[in-house]
Enzyme design. Structure first.
Site, PDB file in Angstrom:
ATOM      1  N   ASP A 197       0.837  -1.196   0.000  1.00 40.98           N
ATOM      2  CA  ASP A 197       0.000   0.000   0.000  1.00 40.98           C
ATOM      3  C   ASP A 197       0.874   1.249   0.000  1.00 40.98           C
ATOM      4  OD1 ASP A 197      -2.767   1.114   0.355  1.00 40.98           O
ATOM      5  OD2 ASP A 197      -1.888   1.887   2.211  1.00 40.98           O
TER       6      ASP A 197
ATOM      7  N   GLU B  18       1.689  -0.192  -4.927  1.00 39.71           N
ATOM      8  CA  GLU B  18       0.727   0.840  -5.300  1.00 39.71           C
ATOM      9  C   GLU B  18       1.481   2.165  -5.284  1.00 39.71           C
ATOM     10  OE1 GLU B  18      -3.532   2.652  -3.758  1.00 39.71           O
ATOM     11  OE2 GLU B  18      -1.912   2.337  -2.322  1.00 39.71           O
TER      12      GLU B  18
END
Length: 545
Positions: A216, A278
């Site tokens: 993330d 990401e």
């Protein structure tokens, strides 16, 4: 899948055995809380995932990515972790996770788990100790700073969710930094003990036997140690304060790359694992390439170029791929996920919804790179309409009514049309089911050979049986707008792909008049060498060289 298709798929995988499993793979993203509720408490869970893995396997995908299931107060629905090593009771137990992993592997599916290293929950034991004073073992584990002489925050950094990226703590009489919610304090990666603790988290889940980690906001780990102000950005399209700055100092710091290399070294020590980042950045593709450029950094990365940008047109895809031409890095692409408006609503106008959904699926699955398919995308689901009083997302609540929230992409998955809550749960779910989603439920589409679901299975099978689509190079061709045409090539195979991205019919010459391999909205003209493409029509042709 037919016997012939299975044999073709096996042949491609054998021929490309030297390539890592994730290169060119199709990975299905499961937003766990909304996938299937096995115990009727209104929220999806790990046992529900296990029960539905046969469906996932039937799509033909290579792997699943599971959204966070760790212990959390759920201020940001699991992206605020209070215990990296424990499963939140909302989702089940560690035994449930291990059962999911075992069942997935039995079905031939890889499993990727979300990892959130940039920040923790403010309820995490690390932060509770850190905020208790300035002289404890974790006092420097988070980004703390004194106020300016007038009591205001130490610099101009902003939170993505609105307002300053700083919150005052009365215990320490200092501000702590948070790129996201105030309940998500940022870890201080300049501290080697923090880096070591995060590596222990990654090691724990790799030891569990997962096949990959989805990282993330992987370019958000470090912030500038000097806390310098961000300069303003010239962004006339800005819709929130965060977009008015050039984020030079609160993300994408050079030190991030060194930590990415440390993570890669760890992952490689476990064998055939993958790390997918990401990337949130104003430079989109260039930043993704930077994080994956060499074999020492992350395996692949996706960004928000095709998740947020538009309008839909050939230039969008040409621009997305141009920087990769001279890069050794491997891209990943997705059109939808849990953070953005579903693609059929974002790029479509509601006309020809099934053909449009099929066209988008075909386009995504013909791109060079690793593909992430979001749950419900294979059903052609539009963005759900969530009433104001049912909103759960703090971002959506804060920026209402301007449709900047994420709830509409996170509503429960529709399994059955004619039962309450579309078969997701027997009780009122945590978010309401959109009636339009129930109309597109799995049990209805699986009975119709012309459905979006059947086409998704067909298109994934085609990709799996084609070395050109999984691994081949891509070359765009000059065509009148809005026709997007490109070819994929690998060894002795060439695949021609044509997509009408506009609302008007187009005429074009197919490759040597061949019968299409995949198509929608394609019709033969008066001359056999000319075909018509309906609005959002498409055709894919396979050629042996």
């Amino acid at each position: 899948m037919s016997r012939k298709a299975t044999q073709q798929t096996a042949a491609v995988r054998t021929a490309s055995a030297k390539a890592p499993w994730w290169r060119g793979a199709v990975i299905y993203q499961i937003y766990l809380r909304s996938f299937f509720d096995s115990n009727n408490d209104g929220s999806g869970d790990l046992a529900g995932v296990r029960k539905k893995l046969d469906y996932v396997q039937s799509l033909g995908v290579d792997a699943v990515w599971l959204s966070p299931f760790y212990r959390s107060p759920m201020a940001d629905f699991g992206y605020d972790v209070s215990d990296y090593f424990g499963v939140d009771p909302l989702f089940g137990s560690m035994t449930d996770f291990e059962a999911v992993l075992e069942r997935a592997h039995t079905l031939g599916l890889k499993v990727i788990v979300d990892q959130i290293y940039s920040h923790t929950s403010d309820q995490h034991a690390w932060f509770r100790e850190s905020r208790s004073g300035r002289n404890n073992s974790k006092s420097d584990w988070y980004v703390w700073a004194d106020a300016k002489s007038d009591g205001t925050p130490p610099n101009n950094w902003l939170s993505l969710f609105g307002g300053p990226a700083w919150t005052w703590d009365t215990s320490r009489r200092q501000y702590y930094m948070h790129n996201f919610l105030a309940e998500q304090p940022d870890l201080n990666f300049h501290n080697p003990d923090v880096r070591s603790a995060v590596m222990d988290v990654a090691r724990f889940w790799l030891d569990k036997g997962v096949d990959g980690l989805r990282l993330d906001v992987a370019n958000f780990y470090y912030s500038d140690a000097r806390l310098r102000n961000n300069p303003p950005a010239d962004n006339p399209r800005a819709t929130r304060p965060y977009q008015y700055q050039r984020h030079l100092y609160d993300r994408s710091r050079p030190e991030n790359l060194r930590f990415a290399e440390d993570l890669r070294t760890l992952a490689d020590s476990y064998g055939d694992k993958m790390l997918v980042a990401e990337i949130g950045s104003q430079s989109y593709v260039e930043r993704s390439i930077e994080y994956t450029q060499s074999n020492r950094r992350l395996h692949t990365a996706y960004n928000f170029l095709l998740l947020e940008n538009g309008p839909l047109g050939p230039e969008l895809f040409r621009d997305a791929f141009a920087p990769w031409n001279n890069a050794t890095a491997w891209p990943s692409w997705s059109f939808s996920n849990h953070d953005v408006e579903r693609v059929v609503s974002r790029w479509g106008d509601g006309s020809a919804p099934e053909l449009f959904a099929k066209m988008l699926l075909c386009l995504l699955l013909c791109l060079r790179g690793t593909i992430f398919l979001y749950q419900g995308e294979e059903l052609g689901l539009p963005q759900a309409k969530v009433p104001r009083d049912a909103l759960r997302d703090p971002e959506g609540i804060r920026f209402w009514p301007h449709n900047l929230g994420r709830d509409g992409a996170r509503t429960p998955f529709p399994w059955k049309k004619a039962v309450p809550h579309a078969g997701f749960s027997e009780v009122e779910p945590w978010l309401p089911v959109d009636n339009r989603h129930a109309e597109r439920a799995v049990d209805r589409q699986i009975k119709s050979p012309a459905s979006v679901l059947h086409f998704a299975q067909q298109a994934i099978a085609a990709r799996n049986s084609s070395g050109a689509l999984r691994l081949g190079r891509i070359a765009f061709e000059d065509q009148p707008l809005p026709l997007l045409k490109f070819r994929r090539e690998w060894k002795n195979e060439r695949v021609h792909c044509a997509f009408n991205l506009g609302p008007d019919e187009m005429r074009f010459n197919p490759p040597e008049g061949r019968k299409p391999w995949l198509d929608g909205g394609l019709s033969a003209g008066r001359k056999s060498s000319v075909f018509g493409l309906a609005p959002f029509g498409f055709g894919v042709w396979r050629q042996t060289l």
